[in-house]
Design a protein around this motif. Structure first.
Motif, short mmCIF file in Angstrom:
data_model
loop_
_atom_site.label_atom_id
_atom_site.label_comp_id
_atom_site.label_asym_id
_atom_site.label_seq_id
_atom_site.Cartn_x
_atom_site.Cartn_y
_atom_site.Cartn_z
N LEU A 201 0.90 -1.02 -0.19
CA LEU A 201 -0.09 -0.29 -0.28
C LEU A 201 1.11 1.11 0.31
O LEU A 201 1.99 1.62 1.27
N VAL A 202 0.32 2.39 -0.60
CA VAL A 202 1.02 3.71 -0.44
C VAL A 202 -0.49 4.78 0.07
O VAL A 202 -1.07 5.19 -0.49
N TYR A 203 0.14 5.03 1.25
CA TYR A 203 -0.76 6.46 1.58
C TYR A 203 -0.25 7.59 1.14
O TYR A 203 0.94 8.00 1.57
N GLN A 204 -0.80 7.78 0.69
CA GLN A 204 -0.24 9.59 -0.22
C GLN A 204 -1.13 10.59 0.90
O GLN A 204 -2.86 10.43 0.90
N TYR A 205 -0.87 12.03 1.36
CA TYR A 205 -1.03 12.59 1.44
C TYR A 205 -0.70 14.34 1.94
O TYR A 205 0.28 14.08 1.50
N PRO A 206 -1.62 15.38 1.94
CA PRO A 206 -2.97 15.56 2.15
C PRO A 206 -4.20 14.57 0.93
O PRO A 206 -3.02 14.65 -0.27
N ARG A 207 -5.47 14.98 0.63
CA ARG A 207 -5.48 14.07 -0.52
C ARG A 207 -5.70 15.25 -1.82
O ARG A 207 -6.00 15.25 -2.88
N ARG A 208 -6.36 16.68 -0.67
CA ARG A 208 -6.22 18.00 -1.57
C ARG A 208 -6.29 19.04 -0.45
O ARG A 208 -6.05 19.35 0.55
N THR A 209 -5.35 20.05 -1.23
CA THR A 209 -5.05 21.08 -0.40
C THR A 209 -5.49 22.45 -1.61
O THR A 209 -5.19 21.98 -3.19
N ILE A 210 -5.85 23.35 -1.07
CA ILE A 210 -5.67 24.90 -1.57
C ILE A 210 -4.24 25.58 -1.18
O ILE A 210 -4.32 25.89 -0.10
N CYS A 211 -4.14 26.18 -2.13
CA CYS A 211 -2.68 27.54 -1.49
C CYS A 211 -2.80 28.94 -2.50
O CYS A 211 -3.75 28.40 -3.62
N LYS A 212 -3.10 29.52 -1.67
CA LYS A 212 -2.70 30.99 -2.51
C LYS A 212 -1.25 30.70 -3.58
O LYS A 212 -0.39 30.48 -3.75
N SER A 213 -1.98 31.67 -4.54
CA SER A 213 -1.21 32.04 -5.85
C SER A 213 1.15 31.82 -5.26
O SER A 213 0.25 32.84 -4.40
N GLY A 214 1.37 31.68 -5.48
CA GLY A 214 2.91 31.82 -4.74
C GLY A 214 3.65 31.50 -3.61
O GLY A 214 4.71 31.36 -3.37
N THR A 215 2.58 30.93 -3.12
CA THR A 215 2.87 30.01 -1.80
C THR A 215 3.31 28.65 -2.55
O THR A 215 3.09 28.24 -3.69
N SER A 216 3.89 27.71 -0.90
CA SER A 216 4.04 26.61 -1.51
C SER A 216 3.73 24.92 -0.99
O SER A 216 2.49 25.38 -0.09
N MET A 217 3.65 24.00 -1.31
CA MET A 217 2.09 22.92 -0.38
C MET A 217 3.53 21.65 -0.52
O MET A 217 3.82 21.47 -1.43
N ARG A 218 3.47 20.94 0.43
CA ARG A 218 4.03 19.32 0.49
C ARG A 218 2.70 18.61 0.39
O ARG A 218 2.30 18.60 1.00
N MET A 219 3.53 17.48 -0.26
CA MET A 219 2.35 15.84 -0.19
C MET A 219 3.77 14.88 0.47
O MET A 219 5.19 15.17 0.15
N GLU A 220 3.33 14.07 0.73
CA GLU A 220 4.41 13.00 1.68
C GLU A 220 2.89 11.79 0.97
O GLU A 220 2.08 11.53 0.72
N CYS A 221 4.03 11.16 0.64
CA CYS A 221 4.15 9.11 0.95
C CYS A 221 3.99 8.80 1.33
O CYS A 221 6.09 8.54 1.61
N GLN A 222 3.84 7.47 2.14
CA GLN A 222 4.36 6.44 3.07
C GLN A 222 3.75 5.18 2.34
O GLN A 222 3.03 4.80 2.25
N ALA A 223 5.15 4.74 1.84
CA ALA A 223 5.33 2.82 1.58
C ALA A 223 4.53 1.58 3.09
O ALA A 223 5.67 2.14 3.12
N VAL A 224 3.95 0.96 2.49
CA VAL A 224 3.37 0.14 3.34
C VAL A 224 3.43 -1.34 2.80
O VAL A 224 2.57 -1.74 2.02
N GLY A 225 4.28 -2.28 4.09
CA GLY A 225 4.39 -4.00 2.88
C GLY A 225 5.11 -3.69 2.37
O GLY A 225 5.05 -5.11 1.71
N PHE A 226 5.79 -3.13 1.77
CA PHE A 226 7.43 -3.24 0.81
C PHE A 226 8.30 -2.11 1.14
O PHE A 226 8.31 -1.18 2.26
N GLN A 227 9.27 -2.29 0.74
CA GLN A 227 10.20 -1.32 0.50
C GLN A 227 10.58 -0.64 -0.77
O GLN A 227 10.18 -0.89 -1.39
#
Lengths: 115, 110
Positions: free
Chosen positions: A3-29
């Motif tokens: 499984l791969v968990y990815q978050y956030p599912r949805r994000t809203i950001c203002k123009s010119g700002t930054s956002m980070r998304m993450e993924c976590q693998a479970v059950g395998f390398q």
């Protein structure tokens, strides 16, 4: 199972700002992690491919300066969209695999809206 | 240019009928993977093939083992729940990047 968990599912950001998304693998390398952006027209663009202990390879039109990626271990990867603008909107997906002879497992995606 | 050419781009099937999707590759590929994307955007893996064929229920996929230049996904006895967007993705020889086709939007109608 893998499984791969990815978050956030949805994000809203203002123009010119930054956002980070993450993924976590479970059950395998997660030896390799590929980051994609899917346009509203459903086309997938490969942003970059990251393999542990190797340099991250960015596709043409995507740079580390704009989409820095971290892949510090075999279970986690993150990507930041710096200075997001309207053209960065879309569904961002991470896919991870255990090795060169295995399939990719994808996260559920992060939908980025820029206002 | 695009390395993965997927066809058709859209397809309507009556319930109970059969059809096939196809992906052609502009270069030799070492593996192919087929996905269905649900309405929330999640990619559900259907098949991963390095060669030959695989079957799962009413779905069957094949990867041309000689030239390694195309793959097919066959849908048998289509059901309403098969509706969705199907993608193939393929990896070039030498563990290169994994490229997606542009998808097939499948609609199964009663």
């Amino acid at each position: 199972g893998a499984l791969v968990y990815q978050y956030p599912r949805r994000t809203i950001c203002k123009s010119g700002t930054s956002m980070r998304m993450e993924c976590q693998a479970v059950g395998f390398q997660a030896t390799s992690v590929a980051w994609y952006r899917q346009s509203p027209q459903k086309t997938f663009e490969l942003i970059a491919l990251s393999t542990v202990n190797s340099a991250i390879k960015y596709e043409q039109n995507f740079t580390q300066e704009k989409f820095p990626i971290s892949h510090p271990n075999l279970s986690f990867s993150s990507m930041t969209v710096l200075n997001a603008y309207l053209e960065d909107r879309g569904l961002y997906l991470c896919g991870a695999r255990a090795g060169g002879n295995s399939d990719y497992t994808f996260g559920s995606g992060t939908r980025l809206l820029v206002i | 240019g695009d390395q993965v050419e997927q066809s058709p781009s859209a397809l309507s099937l009556h319930e109970g009928t059969d059809s096939a999707l196809r992906c052609n590759f502009t270069t030799t590929m070492r593996s192919v993977q087929w996905f269905r994307q649900n309405s929330r955007g999640s990619l559900i893996s259907l098949f991963y093939l390095a060669s030959g064929t695989k079957e799962n229920g009413r779905l069957k996929s094949a990867f041309d083992s000689k030239e390694r230049r195309y793959s097919t996904l066959h849908i048998r006895d289509a059901q309403l729940e098969d509706s969705g967007t199907y993608f193939c993705a393929a990896e070039g020889a030498g563990y290169q990047n994994f490229y997606f086709g542009k998808g097939t939007s499948l609609t199964v109608i009663p």
